[in-house]
Design an enzyme around this catalytic site. Structure first.
Site, PDB file in Angstrom:
ATOM      1  CB  SER A 105      41.906  56.217  14.175  1.00 50.60           C
ATOM      2  OG  SER A 105      40.519  56.126  14.455  1.00 50.60           O
ATOM      3  CG  HIS A 108      44.250  58.421  17.204  1.00 54.05           C
ATOM      4  ND1 HIS A 108      43.272  59.176  17.843  1.00 54.05           N
ATOM      5  CD2 HIS A 108      43.589  57.366  16.658  1.00 54.05           C
ATOM      6  CE1 HIS A 108      42.091  58.595  17.696  1.00 54.05           C
ATOM      7  NE2 HIS A 108      42.267  57.495  16.993  1.00 54.05           N
TER       8      HIS A 108
END
Length: 295
Positions: free
Chosen positions: A200, A246
Site C-alpha cells: 500500500s 498510506h
C-alpha cells in the site's frame, strides 16, 4: 505503362533492414559505413547519421550510441514494452503471496514489526532487533485475497502510464522509495508489536506521482483526485489498515514525482536522484530514531 523499368511495384517499395535490428525496415544509412540503421541506432553527426559501431570506433561524432534515442518526459529511455517493470513488480507480489499461502510460517519472517514478543519479555525479533529487511519485504507481502487484488489492480492502472512517462529506472526508484517511506512511518508511529504488510505504501506513492504528472501535463485532475479520496476514506474508515503506510507513501510519491517531472533539463539526473536520496535519508533517520526509542 506506369510501371518503372527494372522491377515490380513490390520491389520498388521494399526497404533494407537495420543491421542491428533485422525486423525493422529503414531508408537511412550510416554516412561512414553505409549500413542501414533504424531510428534507435541513429547517432547525430555533422552530416546525416552514423551507426553506433562507427561512433564507438572513434570515427564518428563522439556522442554516446544512445544519444539520439527518444526520451520520456522525465528523461528516461523510451522502450518497446513500457509496462515491463510493472509486470515484474506484479509478478513478485503474486509470487510472494503464493509462497506465503504455501508455507504459512514464512509470513512471520516477512511482515513489518517493531519488536516481538511484547513486555515484560525481551523482544527477540523485529526491526528494532536488527531485522531491517522487514521494511522491504513487507512492501511485497499480502495475506488476504482482496488486499492483493486491490493493490495489483492499482499497480497495473497507475504503474503502466508512470513507467512510460518516467522510464524504468526512475519508476523503480519511485516505487521502492515510496514503499520504504510507508514502512518507515508505520514503524515510527504504530505500536511495535503490531504487524503490518502489503504494497500500500508503494501504491499510494504511485497515486501521488500520478497526480503530480497529470498536473504537469494539464490533464483533468478530477478522476485521480476522486480515486485518491475514496482510498483515503477506506484508509481511515476501515479497521486494521496501516494508515501510516498510506500517508508515508503518498507524501513520498508527491515529493519524488515533483522532482522527476519538474527537474530542469540541464540538471535533470542530479535533481531527480537527489530527491530520491533525500527521501531515502529521511527514511533512514526515522528508522534510526524509532530504533533508539525501542532499544
Amino acid at each position: 505503362m506506369d510501371q518503372a523499368a527494372g522491377g515490380s511495384p513490390q520491389d520498388a517499395r521494399s526497404l533494407p533492414v537495420c543491421y542491428r535490428h533485422p525486423d525493422r525496415e529503414t531508408g537511412v544509412r550510416c554516412t561512414r559505413c553505409e549500413r542501414p540503421i533504424c531510428p534507435e541506432c541513429m547517432v547525430d553527426a555533422s552530416v546525416g547519421f552514423q551507426c553506433p559501431d562507427c561512433v564507438r570506433s572513434g570515427g564518428g561524432t563522439g556522442h554516446a550510441p544512445g544519444a539520439s534515442r527518444p526520451r520520456t518526459l522525465a528523461g528516461g529511455t523510451v522502450t518497446a514494452d513500457p509496462r515491463l517493470l510493472t509486470k515484474i513488480l506484479l509478478g513478485i507480489n503474486v509470487a510472494v503471496f503464493v509462497a506465503v499461502h504455501a508455507w504459512p510460517s514464512l509470513l512471520d519472517h516477512l511482515v513489518l514489526i517493531g519488536g516481538w514478543p511484547p513486555a515484560p519479555y525481551g523482544p527477540t525479533e523485529g526491526v528494532a532487533e536488527g531485522e531491517w529487511y522487514r521494511l522491504v519485504t513487507s512492501v511485497f507481502t499480502h495475506e488476504a485475497v482482496w488486499h492483493i487484488a486491490f493493490n495489483m489492480l492499482s499497480l497495473w492502472w497507475l504503474g503502466g502510464p508512470l513507467e512510460a512517462a518516467l522510464g524504468r529506472v526512475r519508476y523503480l526508484a519511485l516505487y521502492l522509495v515510496s514503499g520504504l517511506a510507508g514502512s518507515a512511518l508505520t514503524y515510527l508511529l504504530a505500536a511495535p508489536t503490531t504487524a503490518s504488510l502489503g504494497a500500500s505504501g508503494a501504491i499510494f506513492g504511485l497515486f501521488g506521482a500520478t497526480a503530480v504528472l497529470m498536473r504537469r501535463l494539464n490533464y483533468d485532475m478530477r478522476p485521480v483526485i476522486a480515486l485518491l479520496v475514496i482510498n483515503l476514506i477506506f484508509t481511515f474508515g476501515w479497521s486494521n489498515i496501516a494508515w501510516q503506510a498510506h500517508i508515508g507513501g503518498l507524501v513520498a510519491g508527491v515529493v519524488i514525482g515533483y522532482g522527476m517531472v519538474h527537474a530542469p533539463r540541464e540538471r535533470r539526473a542530479l535533481v531527480q536522484y537527489g530527491t530520491c536520496a533525500l527521501v531515502l535519508a529521511v527514511v533512514v533517520v526515522l528508522t534510526l530514531l524509532r530504533t533508539l526509542q525501542l532499544t
